[in-house]
Scaffold this active site. Structure first.
Site, PDB file in Angstrom:
ATOM      1  N   GLU A 221     -10.735   6.537   2.323  1.00  0.00           N
ATOM      2  CA  GLU A 221     -10.693   5.162   1.810  1.00  0.00           C
ATOM      3  C   GLU A 221     -10.907   4.210   2.972  1.00  0.00           C
ATOM      4  O   GLU A 221     -10.317   4.432   4.037  1.00  0.00           O
ATOM      5  CB  GLU A 221      -9.350   4.890   1.131  1.00  0.00           C
ATOM      6  CG  GLU A 221      -9.156   5.753  -0.115  1.00  0.00           C
ATOM      7  CD  GLU A 221      -7.796   5.549  -0.794  1.00  0.00           C
ATOM      8  OE1 GLU A 221      -7.046   4.643  -0.399  1.00  0.00           O
ATOM      9  OE2 GLU A 221      -7.499   6.302  -1.717  1.00  0.00           O
TER      10      GLU A 221
ATOM     11  N   HIS B 273      -8.156   1.912  -5.129  1.00  0.00           N
ATOM     12  CA  HIS B 273      -6.738   2.020  -4.772  1.00  0.00           C
ATOM     13  C   HIS B 273      -5.980   0.724  -5.119  1.00  0.00           C
ATOM     14  O   HIS B 273      -5.339   0.115  -4.270  1.00  0.00           O
ATOM     15  CB  HIS B 273      -6.569   2.376  -3.285  1.00  0.00           C
ATOM     16  CG  HIS B 273      -5.222   2.978  -2.992  1.00  0.00           C
ATOM     17  ND1 HIS B 273      -5.020   3.950  -2.058  1.00  0.00           N
ATOM     18  CD2 HIS B 273      -3.994   2.744  -3.530  1.00  0.00           C
ATOM     19  CE1 HIS B 273      -3.741   4.292  -2.018  1.00  0.00           C
ATOM     20  NE2 HIS B 273      -3.098   3.555  -2.914  1.00  0.00           N
TER      21      HIS B 273
HETATM   22  P1  NAD Z   1       8.699   9.726  -7.484  1.00  0.00           P
HETATM   23  O1  NAD Z   1       9.287  10.269  -6.235  1.00  0.00           O
HETATM   24  O2  NAD Z   1       9.561   8.924  -8.380  1.00  0.00           O
HETATM   25  O3  NAD Z   1       8.089  10.932  -8.354  1.00  0.00           O
HETATM   26  C1  NAD Z   1       7.316  11.953  -7.818  1.00  0.00           C
HETATM   27  C2  NAD Z   1       7.559  13.218  -8.629  1.00  0.00           C
HETATM   28  O4  NAD Z   1       6.712  14.248  -8.109  1.00  0.00           O
HETATM   29  C3  NAD Z   1       9.008  13.717  -8.519  1.00  0.00           C
HETATM   30  O5  NAD Z   1       9.530  13.943  -9.811  1.00  0.00           O
HETATM   31  C4  NAD Z   1       8.885  15.001  -7.723  1.00  0.00           C
HETATM   32  O6  NAD Z   1       9.841  15.981  -8.080  1.00  0.00           O
HETATM   33  C5  NAD Z   1       7.479  15.440  -8.093  1.00  0.00           C
HETATM   34  N1  NAD Z   1       6.909  16.371  -7.122  1.00  0.00           N
HETATM   35  C6  NAD Z   1       7.007  16.338  -5.770  1.00  0.00           C
HETATM   36  N2  NAD Z   1       6.380  17.398  -5.233  1.00  0.00           N
HETATM   37  C7  NAD Z   1       5.879  18.109  -6.277  1.00  0.00           C
HETATM   38  C8  NAD Z   1       5.134  19.303  -6.365  1.00  0.00           C
HETATM   39  N3  NAD Z   1       4.792  19.998  -5.267  1.00  0.00           N
HETATM   40  N4  NAD Z   1       4.774  19.740  -7.591  1.00  0.00           N
HETATM   41  C9  NAD Z   1       5.136  19.063  -8.701  1.00  0.00           C
HETATM   42  N5  NAD Z   1       5.852  17.925  -8.681  1.00  0.00           N
HETATM   43  C10 NAD Z   1       6.212  17.451  -7.479  1.00  0.00           C
HETATM   44  O7  NAD Z   1       7.413   8.915  -7.027  1.00  0.00           O
HETATM   45  P2  NAD Z   1       6.629   7.821  -7.878  1.00  0.00           P
HETATM   46  O8  NAD Z   1       7.236   6.487  -7.637  1.00  0.00           O
HETATM   47  O9  NAD Z   1       6.464   8.306  -9.261  1.00  0.00           O
HETATM   48  O10 NAD Z   1       5.223   7.808  -7.093  1.00  0.00           O
HETATM   49  C11 NAD Z   1       4.408   8.967  -7.053  1.00  0.00           C
HETATM   50  C12 NAD Z   1       3.259   8.721  -6.090  1.00  0.00           C
HETATM   51  O11 NAD Z   1       2.330   7.797  -6.651  1.00  0.00           O
HETATM   52  C13 NAD Z   1       3.654   8.049  -4.763  1.00  0.00           C
HETATM   53  O12 NAD Z   1       4.169   8.975  -3.827  1.00  0.00           O
HETATM   54  C14 NAD Z   1       2.347   7.459  -4.301  1.00  0.00           C
HETATM   55  O13 NAD Z   1       1.632   8.355  -3.487  1.00  0.00           O
HETATM   56  C15 NAD Z   1       1.573   7.250  -5.601  1.00  0.00           C
HETATM   57  N6  NAD Z   1       1.352   5.797  -5.834  1.00  0.00           N
HETATM   58  C16 NAD Z   1       0.086   5.332  -5.875  1.00  0.00           C
HETATM   59  C17 NAD Z   1      -0.142   3.982  -6.081  1.00  0.00           C
HETATM   60  C18 NAD Z   1      -1.540   3.429  -6.155  1.00  0.00           C
HETATM   61  O14 NAD Z   1      -1.730   2.231  -5.958  1.00  0.00           O
HETATM   62  N7  NAD Z   1      -2.544   4.235  -6.454  1.00  0.00           N
HETATM   63  C19 NAD Z   1       0.947   3.102  -6.209  1.00  0.00           C
HETATM   64  C20 NAD Z   1       2.231   3.613  -6.187  1.00  0.00           C
HETATM   65  C21 NAD Z   1       2.437   4.982  -6.001  1.00  0.00           C
END
Ligand code: NAD
Length: 326
Positions: A272, A291
């Site tokens: 990116e 993004h």
């Molecule tokens: P969160 O921590 O609440 O949820 C993540 C989930 O993934 C958890 O339930 C965890 O147990 C699970 N997990 C972790 N490792 C795993 C694996 N190996 N296999 C299966 N499940 C697994 O996080 P969230 O707030 O839901 O955010 C998730 C991700 O979204 C963030 O880490 C970030 O990278 C991404 N995000 C992207 C944007 C964007 O603008 N595109 C914005 C916000 C967040």
């Protein structure tokens, strides 16, 4: 007189509009003073400010090892983002400084964006938008290529804050909800959306839509690859609003080029900004955004409110919430 705590807001120019700086100032709690610092500020300014910080609020801003070693009174590194792969977690752990993310402040925004991508892929939105702009009227000619979300089976990979918000909205479309997560969600959440927890391979085989919501970690890097894509139905679509490296992008491109899967909605990429010669740009079964899944005007006040509430908790001697390490 009670001590005034110092918060340093470490941010990257261009990602935080001046209006947000104003909001941060307006929401600053009593008993705290705020110093603003840019990621690109001179090294001596950065070192001096971070060394005197009780708290760092970051969006995104990454202190160096020297700065963190000098930050002897730092009690919490509070991010305003959800993703944390840009932070040296091991270093924070070694120094005993807790790191927290935004507590789901932008979860509804990302969840809505994932739905947007699904509908845009299913309804071939770019095709209809672009042809109309070129003076062509496609009308109903693409009927057989378009689908609806209603009653589809949606497979959620990563059933955390965003995954659950996404499930709630998808439920409104009467979708069937499957999820794969290393941790089982509380029964009350599973029941709320009627979610069934499956092994990854089973979810991939059953889902019409696969939506990825895990963090980027050593375990999730390349989780979507040639093998896992090969398990998906040819009619299924993939949506990724998590992080680019969670998918093996060349494998995804090949699957899309060969119609191994029906389409993809992508907000995140391996590199990116997206390179202008990326083959994804030449595909007509994808919808791409830059993004932006987690950013809207609406999220800012929630991010800032959560960040300050967490900082206040720690200043009052309580443990922080939404801790990544610490
Ligand atoms: P969160 O921590 O609440 O949820 C993540 C989930 O993934 C958890 O339930 C965890 O147990 C699970 N997990 C972790 N490792 C795993 C694996 N190996 N296999 C299966 N499940 C697994 O996080 P969230 O707030 O839901 O955010 C998730 C991700 O979204 C963030 O880490 C970030 O990278 C991404 N995000 C992207 C944007 C964007 O603008 N595109 C914005 C916000 C967040």
């Amino acid at each position: 007189m009670t001590k005034q705590h110092t918060i340093v807001f470490l941010h990257s120019r261009g990602l935080v509009p001046p209006e947000v700086i104003e909001m941060v100032n307006e929401q600053l709690p009593t008993g705290f003073r705020m110093d603003f610092l840019e990621q690109s500020s001179p090294a001596d300014t950065r070192l001096d400010k971070i060394a005197h910080a009780d708290f760092v609020l970051a969006y995104p801003g990454n202190p160096t090892e020297d700065e963190l070693n000098a930050a002897k009174q730092l009690k919490l590194f509070q991010m305003l983002s959800a993703g944390y792969e840009w932070i040296d977690l091991e270093l924070f752990q070694k120094l005993g400084v807790p790191v927290a993310n935004n507590g789901g402040a932008n979860a509804p925004t990302v969840a809505e964006h994932a739905i947007l991508l699904i509908l845009a892929v299913f309804k071939k939105l770019p095709l209809h938008h672009n042809t109309l702009h070129k003076g062509q009227w496609l009308g109903a000619r693409e009927t057989l290529q378009m689908r609806e979300l209603r009653n589809k089976t949606v497979g959620i990979i990563g059933f955390g804050r965003i995954g659950r918000e996404f499930a709630r909205i998808a439920k409104g479309f009467q979708a069937n909800i499957l999820y794969y997560d290393t941790v089982r969600a509380p029964t009350v959440i599973e029941q709320e959306v009627g979610a069934e927890r499956l092994a990854l391979d089973d979810l991939l085989q059953r889902a019409d839509v696969v939506s990825v919501h895990t963090p980027l970690t050593a375990e999730t890097k390349g989780l979507i690859n040639a093998r896992t894509l090969g398990l998906m139905k040819p009619s299924a679509i993939l949506v990724n609003t998590s992080r680019g490296p969670v998918m093996d992008e060349p494998a995804l491109i090949e699957a899309l080029q060969n119609n191994r899967i029906a389409g993809a909605g992508l907000d995140v990429f391996t590199a990116e900004p997206l390179e202008t010669d990326n083959p994804l740009l030449a595909l007509d079964n994808v919808v791409l955004t830059s993004h932006i899944a987690g950013v809207t005007l609406d999220t800012w006040s929630r991010r800032i409110a959560f960040g300050f509430a967490n900082i206040k908790r720690v200043a009052a001697g309580q443990p922080p919430e939404s801790v990544i390490v610490g």
